[in-house]
Design a protein around this motif. Sequence first.
Motif, mmCIF file in Angstrom:
data_model
loop_
_atom_site.group_PDB
_atom_site.id
_atom_site.type_symbol
_atom_site.label_atom_id
_atom_site.label_comp_id
_atom_site.label_asym_id
_atom_site.label_seq_id
_atom_site.Cartn_x
_atom_site.Cartn_y
_atom_site.Cartn_z
ATOM 1 N N ALA A 45 -88.186 -34.497 -67.563
ATOM 2 C CA ALA A 45 -88.623 -33.684 -66.423
ATOM 3 C C ALA A 45 -87.798 -32.410 -66.451
ATOM 4 C CB ALA A 45 -88.395 -34.437 -65.112
ATOM 5 N N VAL A 46 -88.202 -31.411 -65.668
ATOM 6 C CA VAL A 46 -87.451 -30.153 -65.653
ATOM 7 C C VAL A 46 -87.292 -29.622 -64.228
ATOM 8 C CG1 VAL A 46 -88.117 -29.405 -67.991
ATOM 9 C CG2 VAL A 46 -89.541 -28.759 -66.034
ATOM 10 N N GLN A 47 -86.320 -28.752 -64.079
ATOM 11 C CA GLN A 47 -86.114 -28.050 -62.811
ATOM 12 C C GLN A 47 -86.172 -26.546 -63.067
ATOM 13 O OE1 GLN A 47 -82.258 -29.388 -61.438
ATOM 14 N NE2 GLN A 47 -83.000 -31.449 -60.961
ATOM 15 N N VAL A 48 -86.625 -25.819 -62.043
ATOM 16 C CA VAL A 48 -86.718 -24.364 -62.145
ATOM 17 C C VAL A 48 -85.820 -23.740 -61.081
ATOM 18 C CG1 VAL A 48 -88.266 -22.377 -62.051
ATOM 19 C CG2 VAL A 48 -89.097 -24.552 -62.970
ATOM 20 N N GLY A 49 -84.972 -22.806 -61.510
ATOM 21 C CA GLY A 49 -84.023 -22.180 -60.585
ATOM 22 C C GLY A 49 -84.284 -20.709 -60.370
#
Length: 315
Positions: A272-276
């Motif tokens: 999974a990924v996160q966006v900042g």
Amino acid sequence: MTDRYFLLVLLSGVKQVIDLGGAKLRNRFMSASGCFGYGKEFAKVMDLNTLGAIVVKGLSLKPWPGNKGVRVAETPAGMLNAIGLENPGVDYFIDHYLPFLKAKDIPIVVNIVGHSLDEYIQVARRLEKTGVEALELNISCPNVKEGGIAFGTSPTKAFSVVKAVREQSTLPLWVKLSPNVTDIVEIACAVKDAGADALTLINTLTGMVIDITTGKPLLGNVTGGLSGPAIRPIAIRMVYQVATKVDLPIIGVGGISSLSDALEFFMAGASAVQVGAALFRDPLLLERLPKELEDYLKQRQLSIEEVIGLARRSV
Ligand SMILES: Cc1cc2nc3c(=O)[nH]c(=O)nc-3n(C[C@H](O)[C@H](O)[C@H](O)COP(=O)(O)O)c2cc1C
């Protein structure tokens, strides 16, 4: 993912659920801590229910005021921040933000910070039985003098803080690692041995900007954390290295501003990924990414499982 699978999901009306270290996500895209607040501002412009999960700004036991002076600076292909983990404290979050988020239909992941081992434990205890989906232990903030990164750059200290929280909490425990180390795999192994359920990597890289008109450091804290596209190749390298050596799910973060960026993380081994930082320029990005991934997989007749770790299998 096959057409048949899509059809089944469509017909059953069941929401897709992704298990990530015991936490149940709606899709593989989340906000990165500190770049989405506690969701209220973003709720005015987007549908929060399109998130795989919301990861909220780091919370400590008592309110923290953050750093003095200039806190952010633009850099080539990125930004520096030295917020210093300003936050209203975990109790305020539970009373004022959590009811709002629980009224939505999204898994809530709480990023937690502490100046001491005991503070981490107490914050984790406060969140037990509040209905949050997982804890993300931030042992990697470069912008506070005590705590944060002090725990994340030593395998022994990382082990002790993760073990202490693990013993006090039944919630799925994600641990967010610092890239400001010589050997990320060593830290990841220590954190796994201490009982982490998943790893988030990476936090920001320590950097500095000097104002040449005054000759002084631009940021009030002197140094800050670098994020944005400039750090993506480093994040990809670290996800790849850790995925190769450590058997835990990985959440990739660092410089994602498009589906192709996210795909690099999946291919390196992230589940999974996160966006900042990209959200400051493109606040609706997280609303678009799940559908873009779905279309990509459909067009190429691939399952996400085939994509995750692809780069490792092809070397
Ligand atoms: C303004 C700002 C505040 C942040 N606050 C936190 C925080 O509270 N806790 C944390 O674990 N990471 C924090 N981060 C780090 C991000 O979650 C993320 O790991 C990092 O920015 C790299 O991702 P990006 O390049 O997509 O921004 C912060 C980043 C920024 C830019």
